[in-house]
Design an enzyme around this catalytic site. Structure first.
Site, PDB file in Angstrom:
ATOM      1  CB  SER A 121       0.852   2.752   1.733  1.00 52.82           C
ATOM      2  OG  SER A 121       0.861   1.341   1.855  1.00 52.82           O
TER       3      SER A 121
ATOM      4  CE1 TYR B 150       4.233   2.843  -2.643  1.00 57.52           C
ATOM      5  CE2 TYR B 150       3.942   1.568  -0.635  1.00 57.52           C
ATOM      6  CZ  TYR B 150       3.406   2.178  -1.754  1.00 57.52           C
ATOM      7  OH  TYR B 150       2.048   2.112  -1.982  1.00 57.52           O
TER       8      TYR B 150
HETATM    9  N1  LIG Z   1      -2.351  -1.594  -4.629  1.00 55.30           N
HETATM   10  C1  LIG Z   1      -2.036  -1.566  -3.358  1.00 55.30           C
HETATM   11  O1  LIG Z   1      -1.966  -2.620  -2.679  1.00 55.30           O
HETATM   12  C2  LIG Z   1      -1.794  -0.242  -2.664  1.00 55.30           C
HETATM   13  C3  LIG Z   1      -1.748  -0.246  -1.242  1.00 55.30           C
HETATM   14  C4  LIG Z   1      -1.543   0.964  -0.580  1.00 55.30           C
HETATM   15  C5  LIG Z   1      -1.367   2.137  -1.313  1.00 55.30           C
HETATM   16  N2  LIG Z   1      -1.394   2.097  -2.686  1.00 55.30           N
HETATM   17  C6  LIG Z   1      -1.213   3.351  -3.402  1.00 55.30           C
HETATM   18  O2  LIG Z   1      -2.371   3.580  -4.184  1.00 55.30           O
HETATM   19  C7  LIG Z   1      -2.029   4.461  -5.263  1.00 55.30           C
HETATM   20  C8  LIG Z   1      -2.618   3.923  -6.563  1.00 55.30           C
HETATM   21  O3  LIG Z   1      -1.965   2.703  -6.863  1.00 55.30           O
HETATM   22  P1  LIG Z   1      -2.725   1.457  -7.498  1.00 55.30           P
HETATM   23  O4  LIG Z   1      -2.709   0.381  -6.503  1.00 55.30           O
HETATM   24  O5  LIG Z   1      -4.003   1.887  -8.077  1.00 55.30           O
HETATM   25  O6  LIG Z   1      -1.669   1.018  -8.626  1.00 55.30           O
HETATM   26  P2  LIG Z   1      -1.646   1.176 -10.212  1.00 55.30           P
HETATM   27  O7  LIG Z   1      -2.843   0.531 -10.808  1.00 55.30           O
HETATM   28  O8  LIG Z   1      -0.303   0.718 -10.604  1.00 55.30           O
HETATM   29  O9  LIG Z   1      -1.793   2.750 -10.430  1.00 55.30           O
HETATM   30  C9  LIG Z   1      -0.721   3.634 -10.289  1.00 55.30           C
HETATM   31  C10 LIG Z   1      -1.113   4.913 -11.009  1.00 55.30           C
HETATM   32  O10 LIG Z   1      -0.082   5.904 -10.817  1.00 55.30           O
HETATM   33  C11 LIG Z   1       0.262   6.440 -12.071  1.00 55.30           C
HETATM   34  N3  LIG Z   1       1.654   6.842 -12.093  1.00 55.30           N
HETATM   35  C12 LIG Z   1       2.729   6.134 -11.652  1.00 55.30           C
HETATM   36  N4  LIG Z   1       3.865   6.802 -11.904  1.00 55.30           N
HETATM   37  C13 LIG Z   1       3.495   7.970 -12.507  1.00 55.30           C
HETATM   38  C14 LIG Z   1       4.197   9.063 -13.038  1.00 55.30           C
HETATM   39  N5  LIG Z   1       5.544   9.145 -12.976  1.00 55.30           N
HETATM   40  N6  LIG Z   1       3.507  10.072 -13.630  1.00 55.30           N
HETATM   41  C15 LIG Z   1       2.156  10.021 -13.694  1.00 55.30           C
HETATM   42  N7  LIG Z   1       1.419   9.009 -13.201  1.00 55.30           N
HETATM   43  C16 LIG Z   1       2.090   7.995 -12.633  1.00 55.30           C
HETATM   44  C17 LIG Z   1       0.002   5.318 -13.067  1.00 55.30           C
HETATM   45  O11 LIG Z   1      -0.251   5.862 -14.361  1.00 55.30           O
HETATM   46  P3  LIG Z   1       0.740   5.772 -15.643  1.00 55.30           P
HETATM   47  O12 LIG Z   1       1.573   4.539 -15.486  1.00 55.30           O
HETATM   48  O13 LIG Z   1      -0.205   5.750 -16.801  1.00 55.30           O
HETATM   49  O14 LIG Z   1       1.540   7.040 -15.574  1.00 55.30           O
HETATM   50  C18 LIG Z   1      -1.272   4.709 -12.506  1.00 55.30           C
HETATM   51  O15 LIG Z   1      -2.397   5.420 -12.970  1.00 55.30           O
HETATM   52  C19 LIG Z   1      -0.511   4.573  -5.255  1.00 55.30           C
HETATM   53  O16 LIG Z   1      -0.120   5.776  -4.636  1.00 55.30           O
HETATM   54  C20 LIG Z   1      -0.090   3.402  -4.399  1.00 55.30           C
HETATM   55  O17 LIG Z   1       1.161   3.624  -3.801  1.00 55.30           O
HETATM   56  C21 LIG Z   1      -1.621   0.932  -3.361  1.00 55.30           C
END
Ligand SMILES: NC(=O)c1ccc[n+]([C@@H]2O[C@H](COP(=O)([O-])OP(=O)(O)OC[C@H]3O[C@@H](n4cnc5c(N)ncnc54)[C@H](OP(=O)(O)O)[C@@H]3O)[C@@H](O)[C@H]2O)c1
Length: 250
Positions: free
Chosen positions: A142, A156
């Site tokens: 991130s 985080y």
């Molecule tokens: N959105 C942003 O602004 C942003 C910015 C920078 C980086 N990121 C990073 O991008 C990545 C994807 O996030 P996103 O934005 O797409 O958010 P999201 O839609 O909330 O997706 C998060 C994913 O992680 C999975 N997950 C979370 N905890 C888990 C666990 N204990 N076991 C297995 N799977 C788990 C969730 O699946 P289940 O709940 O079904 O398990 C979901 O598929 C993350 O690493 C996040 O930190 C996001």
């Protein structure tokens, strides 16, 4: 077909960036192995990909469990004959609080989900990549923890910064075997993680030079590049897809 004939694991595939990446990778010729906890989401996405002419299987489980990481690799080998890469993308922000108020439980949950899980998955994936004679790993880091210290996100930020160290060492240890490892640093992206509060979205949009948040599909394109042969000389680094968040002071 930028991932033709490649077999790719995608963790965090049940929503957001991971789901967009799974769709894109499959459309670009990859056989995808989807991981997350919500089985019904994985089943629906897998069905959608197959209906569109792609190849997909899934394993439901908690990314913090070493057995789940092993099961994802075993599924890739059983269904598609091996593994060429992984988008280790699952993550959570956890409960936000100033550092003095972060509970040890929250700290551990956030490290386990974002950082330890990446290690557990890489640990299971690397022998499969070695058996294939090479491959690529991408970890979703991130901008938080890399260039920006956003209040309330100490756990985080530490986990996401840790991924860079992990990627660098994997790149150094396994580079001679044709294995690449990189981090992807997204900016604010419209996913479940970012919620749906318009005021918060306006705040996040303002942090970026582009003055908007990303669509998950825009981040998926960068993951695709890092996993593809187009990035054949890119390893041990991090690639920002952050809309200029890191350089913006306006
Ligand atoms: N959105 C942003 O602004 C942003 C910015 C920078 C980086 N990121 C990073 O991008 C990545 C994807 O996030 P996103 O934005 O797409 O958010 P999201 O839609 O909330 O997706 C998060 C994913 O992680 C999975 N997950 C979370 N905890 C888990 C666990 N204990 N076991 C297995 N799977 C788990 C969730 O699946 P289940 O709940 O079904 O398990 C979901 O598929 C993350 O690493 C996040 O930190 C996001």
């Amino acid at each position: 077909m930028r991932l033709a004939d490649k077999v790719i694991i995608v963790t965090g595939a049940s929503s957001g960036i991971g789901a967009a990446a799974a769709r894109l990778f499959a459309a670009e010729g990859a056989a995808v192995v989807l991981g997350a906890r919500r089985a019904e989401r994985l089943e629906a996405l897998s069905t959608e990909i197959v209906a569109d002419g792609g190849r997909a299987v899934w394993v439901a489980g908690d990314v913090r469990e070493a057995d789940v990481a092993v099961a994802l690799v075993a599924r890739a080998e059983a269904a598609f004959g091996g593994l060429d890469g992984a988008f280790n993308n699952a993550g959570t922000v956890g409960e936000m609080a100033p550092v003095a108020d972060i509970t040890p439980g929250t700290w551990r949950e956030v490290q386990d989900t974002n950082l330890t899980a990446a290690f557990l998955n890489a640990r299971a994936q690397l022998p499969a990549l070695q058996a294939r004679g090479g491959g690529a790993l991408v970890f979703t880091s991130s901008f938080v923890g890399m260039t920006v210290g956003l209040p309330g996100m100490g756990a985080y930020a530490a986990a996401k910064a840790g991924l860079m160290g992990l990627a660098q060492v994997i790149a150094a240890e396994y580079g001679a075997e044709g294995i690449r490892a990189n981090c992807l640093m997204p900016g604010g992206t419209r996913t479940e993680m970012a919620g749906d509060d318009p005021e918060f979205h306006r705040f996040v949009e303002g942090l970026h030079a582009l003055k908007r948040m990303a669509a998950p599909e825009e981040i998926a394109e960068v993951a695709l590049f890092l996993l593809s042969d187009a990035a054949s000389f890119v390893t041990g680094g991090g690639l920002f897809a952050d809309g200029g968040n890191s350089i913006c002071k306006t």
